[in-house]
Scaffold this active site. Structure first.
Site, mmCIF file in Angstrom:
data_model
loop_
_atom_site.group_PDB
_atom_site.id
_atom_site.type_symbol
_atom_site.label_atom_id
_atom_site.label_comp_id
_atom_site.label_asym_id
_atom_site.label_seq_id
_atom_site.Cartn_x
_atom_site.Cartn_y
_atom_site.Cartn_z
ATOM 1 N N GLY A 5 0.836 -1.198 0.000
ATOM 2 C CA GLY A 5 0.000 0.000 0.000
ATOM 3 C C GLY A 5 0.866 1.240 0.000
ATOM 4 O O GLY A 5 2.040 1.195 -0.390
ATOM 5 N N GLY A 17 2.449 2.485 5.410
ATOM 6 C CA GLY A 17 3.652 1.650 5.567
ATOM 7 C C GLY A 17 4.423 2.022 6.828
ATOM 8 O O GLY A 17 4.912 1.158 7.562
ATOM 9 N N GLU A 72 5.704 -3.253 0.553
ATOM 10 C CA GLU A 72 5.627 -3.059 -0.902
ATOM 11 C C GLU A 72 4.893 -1.745 -1.130
ATOM 12 O O GLU A 72 3.662 -1.691 -1.079
ATOM 13 C CB GLU A 72 4.883 -4.234 -1.556
ATOM 14 C CG GLU A 72 5.611 -5.559 -1.488
ATOM 15 C CD GLU A 72 6.792 -5.638 -2.464
ATOM 16 O OE1 GLU A 72 6.940 -4.747 -3.323
ATOM 17 O OE2 GLU A 72 7.577 -6.600 -2.347
ATOM 18 N N CYS A 75 1.138 0.082 -9.092
ATOM 19 C CA CYS A 75 2.326 0.614 -8.419
ATOM 20 C C CYS A 75 3.475 0.852 -9.388
ATOM 21 O O CYS A 75 4.285 1.740 -9.181
ATOM 22 C CB CYS A 75 2.763 -0.345 -7.321
ATOM 23 S SG CYS A 75 3.062 -2.011 -7.909
HETATM 24 P P1 NAD Z 1 -5.407 0.675 0.486
HETATM 25 O O1 NAD Z 1 -6.184 1.916 0.710
HETATM 26 O O2 NAD Z 1 -6.097 -0.553 0.034
HETATM 27 O O3 NAD Z 1 -4.566 0.401 1.804
HETATM 28 C C1 NAD Z 1 -3.734 -0.737 1.921
HETATM 29 C C2 NAD Z 1 -4.081 -1.472 3.197
HETATM 30 O O4 NAD Z 1 -3.779 -0.639 4.318
HETATM 31 C C3 NAD Z 1 -5.560 -1.835 3.294
HETATM 32 O O5 NAD Z 1 -5.666 -3.199 3.635
HETATM 33 C C4 NAD Z 1 -6.081 -0.901 4.359
HETATM 34 O O6 NAD Z 1 -7.136 -1.466 5.114
HETATM 35 C C5 NAD Z 1 -4.863 -0.647 5.222
HETATM 36 N N1 NAD Z 1 -4.917 0.652 5.899
HETATM 37 C C6 NAD Z 1 -5.345 1.812 5.385
HETATM 38 N N2 NAD Z 1 -5.211 2.805 6.302
HETATM 39 C C7 NAD Z 1 -4.703 2.244 7.410
HETATM 40 C C8 NAD Z 1 -4.319 2.738 8.704
HETATM 41 N N3 NAD Z 1 -4.478 4.019 9.023
HETATM 42 N N4 NAD Z 1 -3.814 1.863 9.597
HETATM 43 C C9 NAD Z 1 -3.658 0.560 9.282
HETATM 44 N N5 NAD Z 1 -3.997 0.043 8.084
HETATM 45 C C10 NAD Z 1 -4.507 0.851 7.148
HETATM 46 O O7 NAD Z 1 -4.277 0.904 -0.618
HETATM 47 P P2 NAD Z 1 -3.465 2.204 -0.987
HETATM 48 O O8 NAD Z 1 -2.524 2.534 0.093
HETATM 49 O O9 NAD Z 1 -4.336 3.259 -1.566
HETATM 50 O O10 NAD Z 1 -2.661 1.532 -2.188
HETATM 51 C C11 NAD Z 1 -2.080 2.290 -3.181
HETATM 52 C C12 NAD Z 1 -0.604 2.445 -2.871
HETATM 53 O O11 NAD Z 1 -0.007 1.154 -2.788
HETATM 54 C C13 NAD Z 1 0.166 3.156 -3.955
HETATM 55 O O12 NAD Z 1 1.131 3.961 -3.359
HETATM 56 C C14 NAD Z 1 0.809 2.028 -4.736
HETATM 57 O O13 NAD Z 1 1.953 2.411 -5.447
HETATM 58 C C15 NAD Z 1 1.126 1.060 -3.642
HETATM 59 N N6 NAD Z 1 1.200 -0.303 -4.159
HETATM 60 C C16 NAD Z 1 2.387 -0.924 -4.115
HETATM 61 C C17 NAD Z 1 2.509 -2.203 -4.653
HETATM 62 C C18 NAD Z 1 3.814 -2.919 -4.645
HETATM 63 O O14 NAD Z 1 3.810 -4.120 -4.910
HETATM 64 N N7 NAD Z 1 4.917 -2.267 -4.370
HETATM 65 C C19 NAD Z 1 1.393 -2.823 -5.212
HETATM 66 C C20 NAD Z 1 0.186 -2.142 -5.219
HETATM 67 C C21 NAD Z 1 0.085 -0.878 -4.687
#
Ligand code: NAD
Length: 422
Positions: free
Chosen positions: A186, A191, A208, A243
């Site tokens: 995410g 992270g 990731e 991503c």
């Molecule tokens: P998302 O909103 O689905 O969040 C990811 C996870 O984090 C979810 O399961 C969510 O419930 C949890 N989450 C959200 N807020 C939280 C908090 N405050 N506390 C604890 N957990 C929490 O996904 P996103 O972050 O919008 O994903 C997009 C990002 O992820 C982009 O930056 C993208 O580049 C990155 N990404 C990276 C990869 C990789 O393999 N490197 C793959 C896909 C996406």
């Protein structure tokens, strides 16, 4: 959550998940789950993201099957075998070997944009390595999350493999538990929350994350092919909500108009005269992300910079593939990961200057270069630090399971895929 983790910890402590047979049975069950429910997976992604079926089959189902069968099931015995290492004269006549052991109970927190791939690949890794695992799919892709919960409940050994659905509250509760590894996919803000929670128990993490993945375009290339490969990596990957999608292009001032013309002409072939109606483009995932997109486009600093696309339909959460030329480096679109179907181009006098532009920002998850110059390729590889580098294509490294996949610096910690995941 404590009860759940204790239950899985008991299973792990019993040694059940350690055997080769258990791992193979679970990986085969996962493989059957995917084979038996392809259409439901396609439908769930249609619901969550209007994702075109071809994209789901190519980037979620095929990559998952590859990770499960061609990689883990095929290689598992070999991965599990102790690795003999050399000893020294000082320890003669000893022998030594590295023995892989399961960590215990693993937490996988995944993201919405490739909900099956990003959830199940780390689960495959956890199983292959003999661990119990809890998966927390993303609440932003609700149909995918509930299908994952239903299918894993039906196909997998629930004494060691479980799904917890939910949003911030549920994830926060999970993060309070003690895990033996946390695999998070995410954004970097969350992270950091995950890493801070892991510190309490000294739990190792894989993060990731994302970043601004640049594409450098030199002028001595087959432009038509390059334009197609940029389009496939940007709009053909979930409309830029991937991503490793190209985040921005850097090219020379002289070459930019030619590149724009090639992108326009190829986009026409990909998505037709009315791309808002195209069934080959995913929608924006929700109104929050659409509002973010609108903010990027309404920034005064990019006014008048759109050279292609720009039409949007807020009700349907759709936007045509949009290219912006000569955006200022301090505009909103250039300060954070874009993650929507907007592709800005920035220009430099000489192509070599692109590398300074990239190195002036955080380390990206991926960086791409289109050129036929050997010296420029070499300079790219030695100058640019990114999770992955691809020359004369975009995003393809993700499909090579013999390569580690992951970020560096702001784009992530640790690696995914195949043996690296094991
Ligand atoms: P998302 O909103 O689905 O969040 C990811 C996870 O984090 C979810 O399961 C969510 O419930 C949890 N989450 C959200 N807020 C939280 C908090 N405050 N506390 C604890 N957990 C929490 O996904 P996103 O972050 O919008 O994903 C997009 C990002 O992820 C982009 O930056 C993208 O580049 C990155 N990404 C990276 C990869 C990789 O393999 N490197 C793959 C896909 C996406």
């Amino acid at each position: 959550m404590g009860l759940l983790v204790n239950e899985l910890r008991e299973t792990s402590a019993s040694g059940k998940t350690r055997s080769y047979e258990w791992r193979v049975t679970q990986l085969n069950a996962l493989s059957n789950l995917i084979d038996d429910h392809e259409q439901e997976i396609v439908d769930a992604l249609r619901f969550d993201l209007s994702k075109p079926p071809l994209e789901t089959v190519a980037y979620e189902i095929a990559l998952l099957k590859n990770s499960c069968k061609a990689s883990s099931l095929k290689e598992l015995k070999h991965w599990m075998a102790p690795e003999k290492v050399r000893t020294s004269l000082a320890t003669f006549p000893s022998s030594a070997e590295i023995v892989s052991e399961p960590l215990g109970v693993v937490l996988v927190i995944s993201a919405w944009n490739y909900p099956f791939l990003l959830s199940l690949v780390p689960v495959i890794g956890a199983i292959a390595a003999g661990n119990a695992v809890v998966l927390k799919p993303s609440e932003i892709a609700p149909a995918s999350s509930s299908l994952l919960a239903k299918l894993l409940g039906k196909y997998m050994d629930n004494s060691s493999i479980r799904v917890v659905e939910g949003a911030v509250d549920e994830t926060s509760a999970l993060l309070q538990q003690k895990w033996d590894k946390i695999f998070y996919t995410g954004n970097g803000r969350v992270g950091r929350i995950v890493m801070a929670a892991a510190v309490k128990h000294l739990t190792p993490v894989v993060l990731e994350l994302g970043g601004k993945s640049p594409v450098v375009v030199d002028s001595n290339i087959n432009l038509e092919v390059a334009a197609r490969r940029i389009i496939a990596g940007k709009w053909g990957c979930n409309s830029g909500q991937a991503c490793v999608s190209p985040d921005y292009i850097i090219t020379t001032k002289d070459y930019a108009p030619k590149l724009v013309d090639a992108l326009k002409s190829e986009l026409d072939k990909f998505y037709g005269k009315n791309p808002l109606e195209s069934k080959d483009l995913s929608s924006i995932v929700n109104s929050n992300h659409f509002a973010r997109l609108t903010k990027l486009m309404d920034d005064d600093k990019v006014s008048g910079k759109i050279v292609c696309g720009g039409e949007k339909d807020e009700k349907k959460l759709r936007i045509a593939p949009t290219v912006l030329l000569d955006v200022p480096r301090d505009s909103l679109i250039m300060t954070d990961e874009i993650f929507v179907p907007l592709l800005p181009i920035i220009t430099v006098d000489k192509v070599e200057e692109s590398f300074d532009v990239i190195n002036s920002g955080p380390k990206p998850l991926a960086a791409y270069l289109f050129t036929n110059k050997k010296a420029l390729k070499e300079k790219f590889v030695t100058t640019i630090s990114a999770g992955g580098l691809v020359i004369n294509d975009t995003t393809l490294h993700l499909a090579v399971h013999t390569l580690p996949f992951g970020g560096i610096g702001d784009s992530g910690v640790g690696a995914d895929h195949g043996k690296f995941l094991f």
